[in-house]
Design a protein around this motif. Structure first.
Motif, PDB file in Angstrom:
ATOM      1  N   GLN A   1      17.142  23.188  34.680  1.00 43.26           N
ATOM      2  CA  GLN A   1      16.718  24.564  34.437  1.00 43.26           C
ATOM      3  C   GLN A   1      16.589  24.942  32.968  1.00 43.26           C
ATOM      4  OE1 GLN A   1      19.370  27.413  36.104  1.00 43.26           O
ATOM      5  NE2 GLN A   1      21.171  26.585  35.094  1.00 43.26           N
TER       6      GLN A   1
ATOM      7  N   PHE B   1      12.074  25.425  36.360  1.00 46.10           N
ATOM      8  CA  PHE B   1      12.533  24.088  36.726  1.00 46.10           C
ATOM      9  C   PHE B   1      13.642  24.178  37.755  1.00 46.10           C
ATOM     10  CE2 PHE B   1      10.212  23.168  32.995  1.00 46.10           C
ATOM     11  CZ  PHE B   1       9.899  21.822  33.035  1.00 46.10           C
ATOM     12  N   SER B   2      13.863  23.080  38.459  1.00 48.57           N
ATOM     13  CA  SER B   2      14.955  23.009  39.424  1.00 48.57           C
ATOM     14  C   SER B   2      16.287  23.180  38.698  1.00 48.57           C
ATOM     15  CB  SER B   2      14.915  21.691  40.183  1.00 48.57           C
ATOM     16  OG  SER B   2      15.044  20.603  39.276  1.00 48.57           O
TER      17      SER B   2
ATOM     18  N   TYR C   1       9.098  21.366  39.067  1.00 51.30           N
ATOM     19  CA  TYR C   1       8.874  22.430  38.104  1.00 51.30           C
ATOM     20  C   TYR C   1       7.532  23.081  38.374  1.00 51.30           C
ATOM     21  CZ  TYR C   1       6.144  18.930  35.469  1.00 51.30           C
ATOM     22  OH  TYR C   1       5.243  17.975  35.075  1.00 51.30           O
TER      23      TYR C   1
ATOM     24  N   GLY D   1      12.940  24.808  31.015  1.00 44.41           N
ATOM     25  CA  GLY D   1      11.996  25.931  31.031  1.00 44.41           C
ATOM     26  C   GLY D   1      12.130  26.846  29.835  1.00 44.41           C
TER      27      GLY D   1
ATOM     28  N   ILE E   1       5.977  16.221  31.180  1.00 45.50           N
ATOM     29  CA  ILE E   1       6.208  17.671  31.103  1.00 45.50           C
ATOM     30  C   ILE E   1       5.491  18.242  29.887  1.00 45.50           C
ATOM     31  CG2 ILE E   1       7.968  19.435  30.613  1.00 45.50           C
ATOM     32  CD1 ILE E   1       9.899  17.674  32.331  1.00 45.50           C
TER      33      ILE E   1
END
Length: 125
Positions: free
Chosen positions: A23, A18-19, A3, A26, A115
């Motif tokens: 996702q 984010f991947s 991320y 985010g 995070i």
């Protein structure tokens, strides 16, 4: 988990990318947490309650997304999953995320705490 946090060059707002597998984290961070120090604090306290076995599961329902914390993971989903509606929130549609109404992003509870702490540092909360 990959991320990146950035500031939008036009608006200056904090953005979280984010991947694909995570996702939705985010937009959840941007929409539900943003710069709200009280929300960050409440989520960190909820994680602590889970870890100390005071509660088995905690769900925090926001305006567009909900996060469910368990002793192992954090699950984030759009509220459309919870109320059965078909339409995604406008912010999801605008961001052109590759999700459907059954999508849930998940990560480990320790990763989720990191995070949140990284987001707090980035947004200076």
């Amino acid at each position: 988990m990959e991320y990146e946090f950035r500031h939008d060059p036009i608006s200056g707002q904090a953005k979280a990318l984010f991947s694909l597998e995570q996702q939705m984290i985010g937009p959840w961070l941007e929409t539900e947490v943003g710069g709200n120090a009280e929300m960050l604090s409440a989520l960190l306290i909820a994680i602590e309650k889970i870890e100390r076995k005071h509660q088995h599961e905690i769900t925090v329902t926001g305006s567009e997304y909900s996060v469910t914390l368990t002793d192992q993971d954090a699950f984030i989903q759009p509220n459309t999953n919870l109320n059965g509606t078909e339409d995604l929130p406008e912010e999801l549609a605008v961001q052109e995320l590759h999700i459907d109404s059954e999508t849930v992003s998940a990560c480990g509870l320790d990763d989720f705490r990191q995070i949140l702490l990284s987001w707090a540092k980035f947004t200076k909360n």
